[in-house]
Scaffold this active site. Sequence first.
Site, PDB file in Angstrom:
ATOM      1  N   LYS A  36       0.861  -1.388   0.052  1.00 16.74           N
ATOM      2  CA  LYS A  36       0.071   0.204   0.045  1.00 16.74           C
ATOM      3  C   LYS A  36       0.724   1.277   0.078  1.00 16.74           C
ATOM      4  CE  LYS A  36      -3.933  -2.095   2.712  1.00 16.74           C
ATOM      5  NZ  LYS A  36      -3.385  -3.271   3.011  1.00 16.74           N
ATOM      6  N   LEU A  37       1.779   1.514  -1.151  1.00 18.00           N
ATOM      7  CA  LEU A  37       2.548   2.653  -1.092  1.00 18.00           C
ATOM      8  C   LEU A  37       1.731   3.901  -1.161  1.00 18.00           C
ATOM      9  CD1 LEU A  37       4.394   0.172  -1.671  1.00 18.00           C
ATOM     10  CD2 LEU A  37       5.530   1.810  -3.245  1.00 18.00           C
ATOM     11  N   ASP A  39       2.982   8.036  -1.051  1.00 19.13           N
ATOM     12  CA  ASP A  39       4.193   8.817  -0.947  1.00 19.13           C
ATOM     13  C   ASP A  39       4.399   9.757  -2.017  1.00 19.13           C
ATOM     14  OD1 ASP A  39       6.756  10.056   0.023  1.00 19.13           O
ATOM     15  OD2 ASP A  39       7.302   8.392   1.010  1.00 19.13           O
ATOM     16  N   ASN A  54       7.623  10.757  -7.075  1.00 21.38           N
ATOM     17  CA  ASN A  54       9.010  10.435  -7.218  1.00 21.38           C
ATOM     18  C   ASN A  54       9.488   9.177  -6.361  1.00 21.38           C
ATOM     19  OD1 ASN A  54      11.460  10.438  -8.876  1.00 21.38           O
ATOM     20  ND2 ASN A  54      12.505  11.373  -7.084  1.00 21.38           N
ATOM     21  N   THR A 105     -11.401  -0.280   4.599  1.00 21.86           N
ATOM     22  CA  THR A 105     -12.771  -0.730   4.915  1.00 21.86           C
ATOM     23  C   THR A 105     -12.791  -0.541   6.485  1.00 21.86           C
ATOM     24  OG1 THR A 105     -11.695  -3.128   4.929  1.00 21.86           O
ATOM     25  CG2 THR A 105     -13.337  -2.769   3.136  1.00 21.86           C
ATOM     26  N   GLN A 149     -13.995  -8.653  10.801  1.00 21.37           N
ATOM     27  CA  GLN A 149     -14.531  -8.326   9.657  1.00 21.37           C
ATOM     28  C   GLN A 149     -15.950  -7.822   9.617  1.00 21.37           C
ATOM     29  OE1 GLN A 149     -12.463  -7.403   7.232  1.00 21.37           O
ATOM     30  NE2 GLN A 149     -10.795  -8.863   6.924  1.00 21.37           N
ATOM     31  N   ARG A 154      -7.592 -15.748   7.597  1.00 22.44           N
ATOM     32  CA  ARG A 154      -7.932 -16.664   8.712  1.00 22.44           C
ATOM     33  C   ARG A 154      -8.790 -17.883   8.408  1.00 22.44           C
ATOM     34  NH1 ARG A 154      -9.169 -11.662  12.366  1.00 22.44           N
ATOM     35  NH2 ARG A 154      -9.498 -10.904  10.390  1.00 22.44           N
TER      36      ARG A 154
HETATM   37  O1  C5P Z   1      -7.933 -13.040   8.153  1.00 18.62           O
HETATM   38  P1  C5P Z   1      -8.794 -12.381   6.890  1.00 18.62           P
HETATM   39  O2  C5P Z   1      -9.462 -13.070   5.990  1.00 18.62           O
HETATM   40  O3  C5P Z   1      -9.666 -11.283   7.652  1.00 18.62           O
HETATM   41  O4  C5P Z   1      -7.485 -11.430   6.202  1.00 18.62           O
HETATM   42  C1  C5P Z   1      -8.116 -10.351   5.125  1.00 18.62           C
HETATM   43  C2  C5P Z   1      -6.528  -9.876   4.720  1.00 18.62           C
HETATM   44  O5  C5P Z   1      -7.093  -8.800   3.725  1.00 18.62           O
HETATM   45  C3  C5P Z   1      -5.827  -9.261   5.670  1.00 18.62           C
HETATM   46  O6  C5P Z   1      -4.392  -9.360   5.235  1.00 18.62           O
HETATM   47  C4  C5P Z   1      -6.080  -8.042   5.765  1.00 18.62           C
HETATM   48  O7  C5P Z   1      -5.046  -6.814   6.370  1.00 18.62           O
HETATM   49  C5  C5P Z   1      -6.328  -7.562   4.146  1.00 18.62           C
HETATM   50  N1  C5P Z   1      -7.289  -6.512   4.027  1.00 18.62           N
HETATM   51  C6  C5P Z   1      -8.740  -6.325   4.529  1.00 18.62           C
HETATM   52  N2  C5P Z   1      -9.335  -5.282   4.184  1.00 18.62           N
HETATM   53  C7  C5P Z   1      -8.854  -4.178   3.494  1.00 18.62           C
HETATM   54  C8  C5P Z   1      -7.783  -4.215   2.999  1.00 18.62           C
HETATM   55  C9  C5P Z   1      -6.892  -5.631   3.333  1.00 18.62           C
HETATM   56  O8  C5P Z   1      -9.107  -7.320   5.208  1.00 18.62           O
HETATM   57  N3  C5P Z   1      -9.542  -3.070   3.319  1.00 18.62           N
END
Ligand code: C5P
Length: 235
Positions: free
Chosen positions: A63-64, A66, A69, A121, A192, A213
């Site tokens: 997720k860069l 900055d 350049n 999210t 989530q 997970r």
């Molecule tokens: O364990 P789980 O299925 O919740 O992992 C989801 C992965 O997706 C994690 O690495 C989390 O950091 C990433 N992620 C997310 N939501 C976002 C961006 C990335 O859950 N908006």
Amino acid sequence: MNKDVIIACDFASAEDCLAFLDKFKDVEHKPFLKIGMELYYAAGPEIVKELKKRGFKIFLDLKLHDIPNTVKKAMKVLSNLDVDMVNVHAAGTIEMMRAALEGLTREDGTRPLLIAVTQLTSTSEKAMREQLLIDASINDTIAKYAQNAKEAGLDGVVCSPLEAALVKEACGPDFKAITPGIRFADSKADDQVRITDPARAREIGSDFIVVGRPITAAADPVAAYNRCVSEFLGK
Ligand code: C5P
């Protein structure tokens, strides 16, 4: 690149990650892996090289964000690691995303897929309004950031599976939706919130589902992975 299931390898060390992946030696559909900040900062480019050597596709989720350049130069380094997908924050502006694309493109014209994070999210509409002073709705922000990413030439965005249809509507069917927030219909949500199951994610329009997970913490990770592949890809 075809639709696929990406396993989020959220491990604290290379040893833990490799021990986990040893279980997948005989799996027919070779997993696509996501390496995030935790593992990359702990194990560095070496873990990426090792996993590429073992034949895995890699989404390097750093997720860069900055100045253009700096992002361009950093992307050149990541491109040389031969990863398959990388990302930036769309909040870095169209100019930054264009610079990222430039840095990523190799001399022969090839490059990894480049996708953008719209609004995380974890960011609520209330936090956007009160802390970031963004008055638009979260959906309008996601659609606009996705359109900016498309204008810059990127391939898609990371979003909740429930937002995939919104992204396709704003940017067209070929613009990719990469979606975490996946849970089996019969399993727990963890932390989530905006989640759905693999089959429904495909129906809504996800191109790649990112699953952590439900696979990494499963009693039988290979069975959980195969279930994701079967529900999402119909294999
Ligand atoms: O364990 P789980 O299925 O919740 O992992 C989801 C992965 O997706 C994690 O690495 C989390 O950091 C990433 N992620 C997310 N939501 C976002 C961006 C990335 O859950 N908006």
